[in-house]
Design a protein around this motif. Structure first.
Motif, PDB file in Angstrom:
ATOM      1  N   PHE A  15       3.203   6.087  -2.803  1.00 23.53           N
ATOM      2  CA  PHE A  15       4.281   7.051  -3.037  1.00 23.53           C
ATOM      3  C   PHE A  15       4.939   6.897  -4.417  1.00 23.53           C
ATOM      4  CE2 PHE A  15       4.089   7.171   1.596  1.00 23.53           C
ATOM      5  CZ  PHE A  15       4.051   8.546   1.790  1.00 23.53           C
ATOM      6  N   ASN A  16       4.781   5.791  -5.147  1.00 20.79           N
ATOM      7  CA  ASN A  16       5.363   5.603  -6.468  1.00 20.79           C
ATOM      8  C   ASN A  16       4.460   6.116  -7.559  1.00 20.79           C
ATOM      9  OD1 ASN A  16       7.700   4.465  -5.507  1.00 20.79           O
ATOM     10  ND2 ASN A  16       6.887   2.365  -5.567  1.00 20.79           N
ATOM     11  N   GLN A  56       0.829  -1.205   0.000  1.00 19.69           N
ATOM     12  CA  GLN A  56       0.000   0.000   0.000  1.00 19.69           C
ATOM     13  C   GLN A  56       0.861   1.252   0.000  1.00 19.69           C
ATOM     14  OE1 GLN A  56      -2.911  -0.040   3.134  1.00 19.69           O
ATOM     15  NE2 GLN A  56      -3.548  -2.163   2.708  1.00 19.69           N
ATOM     16  N   VAL A  57       1.918   1.262   0.844  1.00 22.12           N
ATOM     17  CA  VAL A  57       2.788   2.435   0.913  1.00 22.12           C
ATOM     18  C   VAL A  57       3.517   2.630  -0.420  1.00 22.12           C
ATOM     19  CG1 VAL A  57       4.798   3.422   2.028  1.00 22.12           C
ATOM     20  CG2 VAL A  57       3.024   2.299   3.402  1.00 22.12           C
TER      21      VAL A  57
END
Length: 269
Positions: free
Chosen positions: A252-253, A247-248
């Motif tokens: 952020f990508n 999820q992170v």
């Protein structure tokens, strides 16, 4: 006004006499007796106890007066006894002299010498007669004094006995009053304990409030239990437990869904 009062009182007495007849005085005495007893019943017990204690204290002046009379009588009796003893000694001496003169006259002598002085038989006989008369008078006096002494000693003893009884009675009354005081105090404590009514109204109201709160809470708990029983649903799908790292990274990508996709996803959901 005074005249009317007197007339009214006279009429009342007259009517009372007509109604009660000759027994009116007995009715009045009975009424006064009831009134006196009623007044006594109204007086508090502790006041009556104090009154009894004061009456006992009032005996002291009378006791002191009697003790003074007894002391005075003891002095008079002692003086009388001393007087009798003195006269008795004089009588004994006079009796010895009389017996001596009698013996001398019975000897038959006509001349007698006493204290270096000579006396005839007639002179001795006259002297003996005078001595004997005085002796009888003095003896009668001593007998009367002895009778007086005996009577006064009896009176004194009776007074002493009476004083002892009075002192003993006074002490007994003092003990009885103290016992009454203790008994009265115990009764007062008992009355206070039996009539001790504590005001627990606030306590009762507080207890009622707590009971009311407890009842409301229990009702709410019952309602919640009923709702869960009749209106609860069973979850058929499990919540997504996607790895948080994915999820992170996705967030952020830049791998984020577009606004349109998000709207579509929302609509699809």
């Amino acid at each position: 006004m005074i005249k009317k009062t007197l007339v009214g009182g006279s009429l009342a007495l007259l009517l009372s006499g007509l109604v009660f007849g000759t027994g009116m005085s007995s009715y009045m005495k009975t009424g006064f007796g009831y009134a006196r007893d009623a007044v006594k019943d109204v007086v508090p017990v502790n006041v009556e106890i104090d009154r009894a204690r004061q009456m006992i204290d009032d005996l002291q002046p009378e006791i002191a007066k009697n003790m003074k009379l007894i002391a005075s009588e003891k002095i008079h009796v002692a003086k009388l006894q001393k007087q009798i003893d003195s006269k008795a000694d004089m009588l004994a001496s006079a009796e010895r002299d009389i017996m001596r003169l009698t013996a001398d006259l019975q000897s038959g002598d006509t001349r007698f010498v006493y204290a270096k002085r000579t006396y005839s038989a007639d002179q001795v006989k006259d002297d003996l007669a005078g001595r004997f008369n005085r002796f009888k008078t003095q003896k009668a006096t001593v007998d009367k004094l002895q009778q007086m002494l005996t009577a006064r000693e009896k009176t004194l003893q009776a007074a002493k006995d009476r004083m002892d009884e009075m002192l003993s009675a006074k002490r007994q009354l003092e003990v009885e009053v103290e016992n009454l005081q203790a008994q009265y105090a115990a009764n007062q404590v008992a009355h206070a304990a039996s009539s001790l009514n504590l005001d627990d109204s606030h306590l009762s109201r507080t207890r009622d409030l707590i009971d009311s709160i407890r009842t409301r809470i229990e009702v709410d708990e019952e309602l919640l239990a009923v709702d869960n029983q009749y209106y609860g649903t069973i979850e058929l799908t499990e919540e997504s437990d996607e790895d948080i790292l994915n999820q992170v990274s996705t967030y952020f990508n830049g791998d984020q869904p577009s606004a349109e996709d998000s709207v579509a996803m929302i609509q699809i959901d």
